[in-house]
Design an enzyme around this catalytic site. Structure first.
Site: not given
Ligand code: APR
Length: 275
Positions: A220-221, A127, A259
């Site tokens: 990541t979700s 990204h 993490a």
């Molecule tokens: N350690 C590990 N995981 C964690 C922590 C932590 N301390 N805190 C939160 N999480 C997890 C959450 O449970 C969730 O599953 O991180 C994940 C974050 O998910 P999102 O907020 O959806 O972020 P992400 O998956 O990176 O989103 C992907 O979506 O909006 C777009 O471009 C944006 O790159 C991003 C993409």
């Protein structure tokens, strides 16, 4: 074994790291949460404050810039401030430590540059990065930005006084980041919804997954495509997938926890020294 996982998955994860040679670490916002950068979809996450329909695409941002410049400043401060002051946490450092004994390709959805700052050598930024700007042209010109430059933009935006000169002052402040002029359109080198993923990073990431014998997905979700295809591609190749997340079960071997704690314990248990 730390107190956050089932002992079967924990031992499986340690063995999977020990028995692998080429690892892909697929990371999302969660890996940077302990560096003070908000995730997007967690309770109170970034998209709850700044709806993606307005702020996750260039048309929406242009609309906000035109009709709600103060809202644009709020958004830019919310994005830039945590990244300007962030430092790599133990999770980023643990991923970098894995390079001591493995070929590691980091494929990140994050735009904060923290994997590189922790010492990871091979980082695919699907990204893009907020520490880089691109100016339109053939080919587009890319320039790096420092965290200090981002911090200065935040500081100046926060000091903006509220009068009729407010908008031209804002445009002057964000000039290093956002500018339309004779030399073309300069903007952060990031991928928003509707954009194609960054190349050659995406093609390299697909090749990394094709070549790996272990995939670790962390923070990541797994909801945003095509990036979320990568663990599916690994599964089709019957590659073991370790999932690290405190809330969302993921991977074939799920390590439930944050993490920084999980990765530093996992990397230590599988034989590397985390700096
Ligand atoms: N350690 C590990 N995981 C964690 C922590 C932590 N301390 N805190 C939160 N999480 C997890 C959450 O449970 C969730 O599953 O991180 C994940 C974050 O998910 P999102 O907020 O959806 O972020 P992400 O998956 O990176 O989103 C992907 O979506 O909006 C777009 O471009 C944006 O790159 C991003 C993409």
């Amino acid at each position: 074994m730390p107190g956050f996982c089932s002992n079967t998955d924990w031992q499986k994860a340690v063995d999977a790291v020990r028995n692998s040679r080429r690892i892909v670490v697929f990371s999302g916002a969660g890996i940077s949460a302990e560096s003070g950068i908000a995730t997007f979809r967690d309770e109170g996450g970034f998209w709850q404050k700044f709806p993606p329909e307005d702020f996750a695409n260039w048309q929406g941002i242009a609309q906000v810039a035109l009709f709600q410049p103060r809202r644009l400043a709020e958004f830019l401060i919310a994005v830039l401030e945590p990244i300007a002051s962030a430092v790599p946490n133990a999770a980023h450092q643990s991923v970098a430590a894995l390079q001591q004994t493995h070929d590691v390709a980091v494929v990140t959805q994050n735009i904060d540059g923290l994997h590189q700052e922790a010492g990871s050598q091979t980082v695919r930024e699907l990204h893009g990065s907020l520490l880089r700007v691109t100016t339109s042209g053939h080919p587009p010109q890319k320039e790096s930005l420092t965290r200090e430059q981002l911090a200065a933009i935040v500081r100046d935006m926060k000091n903006l006084t509220g009068d009729w000169l407010w908008t031209p002052q804002l445009l002057k402040i964000v000039h290093p980041l956002l500018h339309v002029g004779a030399s073309g359109f300069r903007r952060p080198d990031v991928v928003l919804f509707g954009d194609a993923l960054a190349e050659p990073d995406w093609s390299q990431a697909e090749q990394d997954v094709h070549d790996c014998d272990l995939l670790i997905t962390v923070g990541t979700s797994g909801l945003v495509y095509p990036a979320a295809l990568l663990p599916e591609m690994a599964r089709e190749r019957r590659v073991p997938i370790i999932g690290v997340d405190p809330l969302t079960p993921c991977g074939d071997i799920y390590l439930c926890g944050k993490a920084a704690t999980v990765l530093s314990e996992l990397v230590a248990a599988s034989g590397q020294n985390v700096t």
